[in-house]
Design an enzyme around this catalytic site. Structure first.
Site, mmCIF file in Angstrom:
data_model
loop_
_atom_site.group_PDB
_atom_site.id
_atom_site.type_symbol
_atom_site.label_atom_id
_atom_site.label_comp_id
_atom_site.label_asym_id
_atom_site.label_seq_id
_atom_site.Cartn_x
_atom_site.Cartn_y
_atom_site.Cartn_z
ATOM 1 C CG ASP A 349 -1.742 1.209 1.400
ATOM 2 O OD1 ASP A 349 -2.625 1.424 0.549
ATOM 3 O OD2 ASP A 349 -1.521 1.967 2.367
ATOM 4 C CD GLU A 385 -2.254 2.234 -3.387
ATOM 5 O OE1 GLU A 385 -3.453 2.458 -3.646
ATOM 6 O OE2 GLU A 385 -1.797 2.261 -2.229
#
Length: 695
Positions: A349, A385
């Site tokens: 993330d 990401e």
């Protein structure tokens, strides 16, 4: 409270955490700036502190002690002494029970109260004040764990990247409505391990399940007060312990391992979505749960004024991965999930934050170099990401070799193209071939582009074709949260409708979007439930909705969605069976045979090669992509116009062309395609066609 019942010796500064060696437990906690560390032992209810033991040794900035009388199952936490000087970056408060960063299991729920904060809530001095209330009664407790597990003949699938198809899923959302499961197993790791659930994934044809965060996280206080929960889980507080909400009564880390083993038996890899960019403790006004109370100045990146935090996550803090002990914790955590729990990879993330040495992103940042050289991590799947909220945070295409990246440019281009946006032909062409303009460098391959049109953050596939606007009222933020630029189209009616024409068009558009994703070079990613028409009612930011809005519906799936699931399964099989659709190298119009046939060629509907004027024309919404191998040819026909177009077919193939996929009718022929007659092929408006021939 002094210790009288438990023997304690110096023990070892390594390994960190609570380590059961078969005879006793060694406790070791890093803190460079503490003056004393107390180990607190609790009874099995977690409500009563039964012993408080000063760790007797301090070696290389690690506090440690060995307790021969402690056994697995013991509940514990720490109280860490040191200066409370926020202006200097120190926030020690021994009145606050803090969680072991290396805890392998937590027990109990976080019960929010002002005592969770190191300062006095409401004080005029704000975070410069000091709170003396004991937080132990409201805190979960760490558990001493015996990690031994019999894996038997577990075999990692080791699916090559070029053959990988990922499926983003949520542990609870996957089985919360699975009525065949006992209620206590729904929404748990054990539920996901159920043979019928595994069979659904295997039959669909995906090769990897990418699980949204499963490491320990808490519901934010402000969400609890609004009657909501942190459903997505991007609020980590423990990087080794699985979230207790996903563990059935009496379960533990063994339940997670069983899930991994069952998925492996079906040939499905397990990829974890992990959050190492920030923690649940937030900014200077956040609670003291673990890292802040153990050594705030070491664990976090502090601002020029060390009372505050430097952050690029939008969540109040950044973990300080340039600190050797914090970096070690993250690497130890990753290796633990690989070696002890047999996971096959990770999706990171806000990974741009992990690639910052502070302000600037670098592909040679400390963390990225550490992962690249690590003998364990360099062998598993790594997905970034590639953005964060800080300056220069958008880094799609800039991660080092060995990494794949979520490609949101792909999402926006494919959605926009099928919606009818102008000027997207060049971007679409690049996306269909693995986005070489972004990834073809340093020996990277097409699989580096993770292609998706939907993910947890945004509309589901059905909602992309059913809503023009977001409908996030249930989040309690007056529909102000979430993106407004969704590149979606409701096909003529906002939300639910009984209009059969609109429903037919929505089905066609769903097929266009999913077929494009699965037929593009790169790594396809599907979103949980898209294959059966899961809708969030137009909510494109359902992070706080732990209810049917987010849960996969298993029963009562209509004929349209059953037909769509079959279509998805068949397109996946077509991709799996044809190497031309999953190239291992980028295509650059190179000859594949002695006749000079090019591996890829872009054609007008007339059959002539596309030229600069076609690419520069904003109204170009139709094209053909010809793929060639030594013994086979494929032709992808794309028509985003609302009207039908005739495409001229390449001639000279004695076996002729057969139709494999037609998104207008929903046809997807896995084995024998439908014979195509004549030299032209009519492609209906808003339709994708895949043709095939052999030499």
């Amino acid at each position: 409270m002094t210790s009288s019942r438990y023997r304690v010796s110096h023990g070892s500064p390594f390994p960190l955490g609570a380590h059961w060696d078969g005879s006793g437990v060694n406790f070791a906690l890093f803190s460079a700036n503490a003056t004393k560390v107390e180990l607190c032992l609790f009874d099995q209810t977690g409500r009563r502190e039964i012993e408080r033991i000063v760790l007797p040794e301090y070696t290389h900035e690690v506090w440690h002690g060995y307790l021969p009388d402690v056994r697995p199952g013991q509940l514990y936490g720490y109280r860490v002494h040191g200066p409370y000087e926020p202006q200097a970056g120190h926030r020690f408060n021994p009145n606050k029970l803090v969680l072991d960063p290396y805890a392998l299991e937590l027990r109990g729920d976080m019960r929010w109260h002002d005592a969770a904060f190191g300062y006095r809530i409401g004080s005029k001095q704000a975070d410069l004040s000091f709170d003396k209330r004991d937080s132990a009664p409201i805190m979960p407790k760490c558990v001493v764990v015996d990690p031994a597990y019999t894996w038997g003949q577990d075999i990692r699938p080791n699916t090559p990247w070029a053959e990988t198809i990922t499926y983003e899923a949520h542990v609870k959302g996957m089985t919360a409505q699975r009525e065949e499961l006992p209620p206590q197993l729904r929404g748990t790791f054990a539920g996901l391990a159920d043979p019928n659930v595994v069979e659904h994934l295997a039959k669909l044809g995906v090769t990897a399940v990418e699980l949204m965060p499963v490491q320990s996280f808490f519901d934010d206080r402000y969400l609890i007060e609004k009657g909501l929960t942190n459903y997505w889980g991007y609020n980590t507080v423990g990087f080794f312990a699985p979230a207790t909400r996903f563990i059935s009564p009496g379960g533990g880390i063994h339940e997670f391992k069983l899930m991994v083993r069952r998925l492996h038996e079906a040939g499905i890899e397990v990829i974890l979505d992990v959050v190492y960019n920030h923690t649940a403790e937030g900014n200077q006004m956040g609670p003291t749960l673990s890292f802040r109370g153990i050594d705030n100045a070491s664990y976090y990146v502090l601002a020029d004024d060390p009372r505050y935090y430097f952050e690029t996550t939008g969540c109040g803090n950044n973990l300080n991965l340039t600190h050797e002990r914090v970096l070690m914790m993250v690497m130890d955590s990753l290796r633990y999930w690989v070696e002890e729990c047999h996971v096959d990879g990770f999706r990171f993330d806000l990974a741009s934050t992990l690639g910052r040495d502070r302000d600037q992103f670098s592909s040679h940042a400390v963390f990225l170099d550490a992962v690249r050289q690590d003998p364990v991590m360099s062998k598993v799947k790594l997905i970034a990401e590639p953005w964060d909220t800080g300056p220069g945070g958008y880094q799609v295409g800039n991660f080092p070799p060995g990494w794949a990246e979520w490609n949101d440019k792909y999402r926006d281009t494919v959605r926009g193209y099928w919606k009818g946006e102008e000027g997207l032909a060049p971007d679409l062409a690049s996306n269909l071939l693995g986005s070489a303009n972004l990834f073809d460098k340093r020996g990277r391959r097409p699989w580096a582009s993770v292609n998706f049109v939907t993910a947890h953050d945004g509309f589901t596939l059905l909602d992309v074709v059913s809503f023009n606007d977001k409908h996030n009222e249930a989040n309690g933020e007056d529909n102000k949260d979430g993106h407004s630029h969704n590149l979606s189209w409701n096909c003529g009616a906002e939300g639910l409708t009984d209009d059969q024409g609109i429903l037919d068009l929505r089905d066609r558009m769903r097929r266009n979007l999913i077929a494009t994703t699965l037929l593009s070079q790169g790594t396809p990613m599907l979103l949980m439930g898209d294959e059966v028409g899961r809708s969030q009612g137009g909510n494109n930011n359902a992070y706080a909705q732990d209810n049917e809005m987010n849960w996969l519906k298993w029963e009562g799936i209509g004929e349209r969605d059953e037909a769509f699931r079959t279509f998805v399964q068949n397109v996946i099989r077509i991709r799996r069976d044809r190497e031309l659709l999953r190239q291992r190298k980028f295509l650059h119009a190179q000859p594949v045979d002695e006749e000079g046939t090019l591996d890829v060629q872009w054609l007008r509907p007339s059959g002539e090669p596309m030229e600069d004027g076609d690419w520069q024309n904003p109204h170009t919404r139709s094209m053909a992509v010809a793929l060639a191998g030594p013994d086979e040819r494929m032709l992808l026909l794309l028509n985003a116009y609302h009207e039908s177009l005739d495409f001229q077919l390449p001639q000279g193939f004695e076996n002729g062309w057969v139709k494999l996929i037609d998104t207008a009718t929903g046809a997807a022929h896995v084995r024998r395609g439908e014979k195509v007659e004549g030299s032209t092929f009519t492609v209906e408006g808003r339709t994708l066609i895949l043709l095939e021939t052999v030499k």
